[in-house]
Motif scaffolding. Structure first.
Motif, mmCIF file in Angstrom:
data_model
loop_
_atom_site.group_PDB
_atom_site.id
_atom_site.type_symbol
_atom_site.label_atom_id
_atom_site.label_comp_id
_atom_site.label_asym_id
_atom_site.label_seq_id
_atom_site.Cartn_x
_atom_site.Cartn_y
_atom_site.Cartn_z
ATOM 1 N N ILE A 74 0.836 -1.206 0.000
ATOM 2 C CA ILE A 74 0.000 0.000 0.000
ATOM 3 C C ILE A 74 0.872 1.257 0.000
ATOM 4 O O ILE A 74 2.017 1.248 0.446
ATOM 5 C CB ILE A 74 -0.988 0.002 1.190
ATOM 6 C CG1 ILE A 74 -0.281 -0.290 2.526
ATOM 7 C CG2 ILE A 74 -2.086 -1.008 0.968
ATOM 8 C CD1 ILE A 74 0.243 0.889 3.231
ATOM 9 N N LYS A 75 0.274 2.332 -0.507
ATOM 10 C CA LYS A 75 0.922 3.635 -0.518
ATOM 11 C C LYS A 75 0.069 4.636 0.254
ATOM 12 O O LYS A 75 -1.108 4.385 0.523
ATOM 13 C CB LYS A 75 1.115 4.118 -1.955
ATOM 14 C CG LYS A 75 2.017 3.223 -2.792
ATOM 15 C CD LYS A 75 2.130 3.742 -4.219
ATOM 16 C CE LYS A 75 3.013 2.838 -5.064
ATOM 17 N NZ LYS A 75 3.093 3.324 -6.468
ATOM 18 N N GLU A 134 -7.654 3.863 5.891
ATOM 19 C CA GLU A 134 -6.855 4.731 5.017
ATOM 20 C C GLU A 134 -5.428 4.754 5.534
ATOM 21 O O GLU A 134 -5.198 4.905 6.745
ATOM 22 C CB GLU A 134 -7.423 6.146 4.993
ATOM 23 C CG GLU A 134 -6.648 7.087 4.083
ATOM 24 C CD GLU A 134 -7.252 8.475 4.003
ATOM 25 O OE1 GLU A 134 -6.588 9.390 3.484
ATOM 26 O OE2 GLU A 134 -8.408 8.653 4.472
ATOM 27 N N PHE A 135 -4.449 4.637 4.653
ATOM 28 C CA PHE A 135 -3.059 4.509 5.056
ATOM 29 C C PHE A 135 -2.297 5.817 4.832
ATOM 30 O O PHE A 135 -2.518 6.516 3.843
ATOM 31 C CB PHE A 135 -2.393 3.360 4.302
ATOM 32 C CG PHE A 135 -3.092 2.043 4.534
ATOM 33 C CD1 PHE A 135 -2.935 1.360 5.722
ATOM 34 C CD2 PHE A 135 -3.949 1.518 3.567
ATOM 35 C CE1 PHE A 135 -3.596 0.163 5.957
ATOM 36 C CE2 PHE A 135 -4.610 0.325 3.787
ATOM 37 C CZ PHE A 135 -4.440 -0.359 4.986
ATOM 38 N N ILE A 136 -1.431 6.118 5.787
ATOM 39 C CA ILE A 136 -0.645 7.355 5.750
ATOM 40 C C ILE A 136 0.822 6.977 5.875
ATOM 41 O O ILE A 136 1.227 6.320 6.840
ATOM 42 C CB ILE A 136 -1.036 8.301 6.904
ATOM 43 C CG1 ILE A 136 -2.511 8.710 6.773
ATOM 44 C CG2 ILE A 136 -0.133 9.534 6.931
ATOM 45 C CD1 ILE A 136 -3.024 9.491 7.968
ATOM 46 N N ASN A 137 1.618 7.370 4.913
ATOM 47 C CA ASN A 137 3.047 7.078 4.944
ATOM 48 C C ASN A 137 3.717 7.874 6.056
ATOM 49 O O ASN A 137 3.521 9.087 6.172
ATOM 50 C CB ASN A 137 3.671 7.433 3.589
ATOM 51 C CG ASN A 137 5.045 6.847 3.423
ATOM 52 O OD1 ASN A 137 5.346 5.793 3.972
ATOM 53 N ND2 ASN A 137 5.894 7.511 2.642
ATOM 54 N N ASP A 180 9.989 1.755 7.434
ATOM 55 C CA ASP A 180 8.807 1.285 6.706
ATOM 56 C C ASP A 180 7.489 1.602 7.406
ATOM 57 O O ASP A 180 6.466 0.986 7.134
ATOM 58 C CB ASP A 180 8.907 -0.237 6.496
ATOM 59 C CG ASP A 180 9.144 -0.995 7.797
ATOM 60 O OD1 ASP A 180 9.342 -0.352 8.841
ATOM 61 O OD2 ASP A 180 9.135 -2.245 7.773
ATOM 62 N N THR A 181 7.487 2.580 8.302
ATOM 63 C CA THR A 181 6.311 2.863 9.129
ATOM 64 C C THR A 181 5.147 3.435 8.305
ATOM 65 O O THR A 181 5.326 4.317 7.467
ATOM 66 C CB THR A 181 6.662 3.855 10.254
ATOM 67 O OG1 THR A 181 7.688 3.286 11.066
ATOM 68 C CG2 THR A 181 5.449 4.151 11.116
ATOM 69 N N ILE A 182 3.949 2.921 8.589
ATOM 70 C CA ILE A 182 2.710 3.506 8.062
ATOM 71 C C ILE A 182 1.741 3.713 9.223
ATOM 72 O O ILE A 182 1.783 3.000 10.228
ATOM 73 C CB ILE A 182 2.032 2.600 7.005
ATOM 74 C CG1 ILE A 182 1.745 1.202 7.594
ATOM 75 C CG2 ILE A 182 2.848 2.520 5.742
ATOM 76 C CD1 ILE A 182 0.825 0.354 6.748
ATOM 77 N N PHE A 183 0.900 4.738 9.117
ATOM 78 C CA PHE A 183 -0.238 4.917 10.012
ATOM 79 C C PHE A 183 -1.478 4.367 9.302
ATOM 80 O O PHE A 183 -1.545 4.354 8.072
ATOM 81 C CB PHE A 183 -0.476 6.397 10.317
ATOM 82 C CG PHE A 183 0.607 7.075 11.120
ATOM 83 C CD1 PHE A 183 1.635 6.357 11.720
ATOM 84 C CD2 PHE A 183 0.607 8.467 11.270
ATOM 85 C CE1 PHE A 183 2.617 6.992 12.454
ATOM 86 C CE2 PHE A 183 1.590 9.103 11.999
ATOM 87 C CZ PHE A 183 2.597 8.368 12.591
ATOM 88 N N THR A 184 -2.462 3.941 10.096
ATOM 89 C CA THR A 184 -3.719 3.421 9.555
ATOM 90 C C THR A 184 -4.883 4.130 10.234
ATOM 91 O O THR A 184 -4.972 4.123 11.467
ATOM 92 C CB THR A 184 -3.831 1.901 9.794
ATOM 93 O OG1 THR A 184 -2.697 1.249 9.225
ATOM 94 C CG2 THR A 184 -5.106 1.347 9.171
ATOM 95 N N TYR A 185 -5.760 4.726 9.439
ATOM 96 C CA TYR A 185 -6.909 5.448 9.998
ATOM 97 C C TYR A 185 -8.196 4.707 9.659
ATOM 98 O O TYR A 185 -8.493 4.432 8.486
ATOM 99 C CB TYR A 185 -6.978 6.874 9.453
ATOM 100 C CG TYR A 185 -8.166 7.658 9.974
ATOM 101 C CD1 TYR A 185 -8.240 8.027 11.319
ATOM 102 C CD2 TYR A 185 -9.218 8.021 9.128
ATOM 103 C CE1 TYR A 185 -9.327 8.733 11.808
ATOM 104 C CE2 TYR A 185 -10.298 8.730 9.612
ATOM 105 C CZ TYR A 185 -10.351 9.084 10.958
ATOM 106 O OH TYR A 185 -11.437 9.781 11.445
#
Length: 576
Positions: free
Chosen positions: A136-137, A151-154, A162-167
């Motif tokens: 995912i981007k 929704e993913f936040i880089n 490689d951290t992503i946030f997820t809302y």
């Protein structure tokens, strides 16, 4: 529901809690852990948080540390048949959050791993088996049904590349893994106790996020489009933020803006998931930020050549952790190293450290090459010949602080000269006593000459001490830490004063040649001191360039009843 491992007497426990109608937190509580990650001390243990989101499909956000394998997998099975898990969202691949991904996949073989491209690549080596994946981007979404749109936040480098946030749009919950967390173990799921949480929240930021302050601001800028829509931040460590969410996130923003103001910048290059490169680099970076100098950390495994070139061109200095000479990712790291060498210039400083990964690129050829390019040596190479212990991490932090202090020196001199001369002299007429603070924690010991000390309370007996942010001992004076205040004797203080005023090289024994004995709290008592007090740090208040530390007194003794305390008189008041 709370499940406890009785034989461990509450050392490791597990807690599940509903944080939304369809969402469950699985919190692994590590009550007694006193060291974490890059060997920063913990006062209140830590937690590893994992989350189940149920829509028409089910997503598991992160797993846990391998030490909780049995407790965690049992709890997961109580919540759901693992075969019903459709997605495993990997916020980042640091082992304390992804350590059980392989175990969960064995129970949920059809689950799809969701993560950033770099995370998927790391997981291939971690899991060692085929798995379904979805790269995912930032800005992409995953619909679980029943309103749960993820929704993913880089958010790279917080604090893993490689951290992503997820809302989750339905629950208005943002899953942030390491960001906004705290090593703070308690039964309360949420952040009701702001006063109790605040010191650990700040210490966690300083250790893990301050060296990535610019990355924090970039991630928060991406978060801003959700302003007013986030009701909960589900962290990877410590309590979830709900009651004080705005206050605590704004602290992150303010601290990161302050860290990023420095005109001086050091680029720190490391190799994630190789030896101890990430931990050693973080310790060096933390030391640099203590001196008020900005840091940008870059993983050589995932470095973009154009970004590396641009960063090095802006940097005052570069610090490089030795990459692997062969094997996985070696081609990428060697390419990044070549980009660095092509971008450096003779006005910069450099430092190198070994990663102790078993296949390090030799340090001496690179050291020679950078000297041939006429870069200035910031510090002699840090050679790691065994598994790093506390003294090695202390050496790295002090090395970083020394580097930061040296590069910030011209700015400091300019600031000193800017104050009105009469005001300088007037302020300097505030006199004070002379003291040596000594502290010990684990294998670490430190000391400093102090004069900004005053009694602050009768009940309990307490005093305050101002400690400059870039002092090595500052890391040993967190809330709950203990130390000894050694009070110097008038007429018999010059020897100790000169000894502790001198500049010690990073990692040096500050007590060599000094007569000491251990206090009850294990910190050194100086045999030639007039008196001593055994103390505990009760609280800290941040000032512009110092921490004001309030301490309570546990014990003390005077060696000479008739003697007087040595007094310090300064000519000016805007530097020591």
């Amino acid at each position: 529901m709370v499940a406890t491992a009785p034989a461990l007497e509450k050392r490791l426990t597990l807690q599940t809690a509903q944080i939304g109608p369809d969402t469950t937190a699985i919190r692994c509580l590590d009550w007694d852990r006193d060291r974490f990650d890059i060997e920063f001390g913990l006062q209140n243990g830590t937690t590893y948080n994992s989350y189940l989101i149920r829509g028409e499909k089910t997503a598991l956000v992160d797993t846990s540390h391998a030490k909780f394998r049995e407790l965690y997998l049992d709890a997961l099975k109580e919540q759901i048949d693992p075969r019903e898990i459709d997605y495993i969202v990997v916020s980042h691949t640091e082992p304390d959050h992804s350590g059980l991904v392989k175990d969960v996949l064995e129970l949920a073989p059809n689950a799809i791993i969701v993560g950033a491209k770099v995370a998927i690549k790391f997981l291939e080596d971690l899991v060692h088996q085929p798995f379904e994946r979805q790269v995912i981007k930032s800005g992409e979404t995953l619909d679980l049904g029943q309103g749960h749109v993820l929704e993913f936040i880089n958010a790279p480098n917080l604090h893993w590349p490689d951290t992503i946030f997820t809302y989750d749009h339905k629950d208005e919950t943002l899953y942030t893994c390491d960001a906004f967390g705290a090593h703070y173990c308690q039964d309360a799921v949420f952040d009701e106790d702001l006063e109790g949480l605040a010191p650990d929240f700040r210490f966690y930021y300083e250790c893990l996020m301050a060296p990535n302050a610019r990355s924090v601001l970039s991630a928060m800028k991406r978060m801003d489009k959700l302003e007013g829509e986030i009701s909960t931040i589900a962290t990877g460590h410590g309590p979830l933020l709900r009651h004080n969410l705005v206050e605590l996130t704004e602290r992150y923003r303010r601290w990161s803006q302050e860290k990023s103001k420095s005109e001086t910048l050091i680029a720190v290059f490391y190799v994630s998931d190789y030896g101890y490169s990430d931990r050693l680099s973080q310790a060096i970076a933390h030391g640099i930020t203590k001196a008020g100098v900005a840091v940008e950390m870059v993983d050589l495994r995932s470095a973009d050549p154009q970004e590396v070139n641009e960063l090095v061109s802006r940097a005052t200095g570069v610090v490089i952790g030795m990459p692997p000479s062969s094997g996985r990712g070696a081609e990428q790291t060697q390419s990044a190293l070549s980009t660095i060498l092509a971008a450096v210039n003779d006005k910069q400083t450099f430092g190198l450290f070994e990663s102790y990964g078993g296949d390090d690129e030799p340090i001496d050829p690179l050291y020679t090459k950078l000297q041939e390019l006429e870069l200035k040596v910031a510090f002699e190479p840090i050679r790691v010949k065994d598994t790093p212990a506390e003294p090695v991490y202390q050496l790295c932090e002090e090395t970083g602080t020394d580097l930061g202090q040296e590069l910030a020196q011209s700015k400091k001199i300019k600031k000193i000269k800017s104050l009105d001369a009469d005001l300088q002299k007037a302020l300097g007429r505030i006199s004070s006593g002379l003291y040596i603070i000594t502290a010990s924690k684990g294998e670490l010991q430190s000391a400093m000459l102090a004069s900004w000390i005053t009694q602050a309370s009768f009940e309990p007996l307490g005093f305050t001490v101002a400690v400059a942010k870039d002092r090595a001992i500052e890391s040993l004076m967190q809330t709950g830490d203990t130390f000894v205040l050694n009070i110097l004797e008038e007429g018999n203080h010059l020897g100790l004063m000169k000894h502790f005023l001198k500049r010690f090289p990073p990692g040096a024994d500050r007590f060599a040649g000094v007569r000491t004995r251990p206090a009850e709290n294990r910190s050194p008592i100086l045999a030639d001191a007039l008196a001593y007090l055994e103390c505990t740090v009760a609280s800290r208040m941040e000032l512009s360039d110092h921490w004001l530390v309030y301490c309570t007194v546990d014990d003390g003794k005077v060696s000479k009843e008739e003697a007087l305390t040595a007094v310090h008189h300064r000519k000016v008041g805007n530097y020591y």
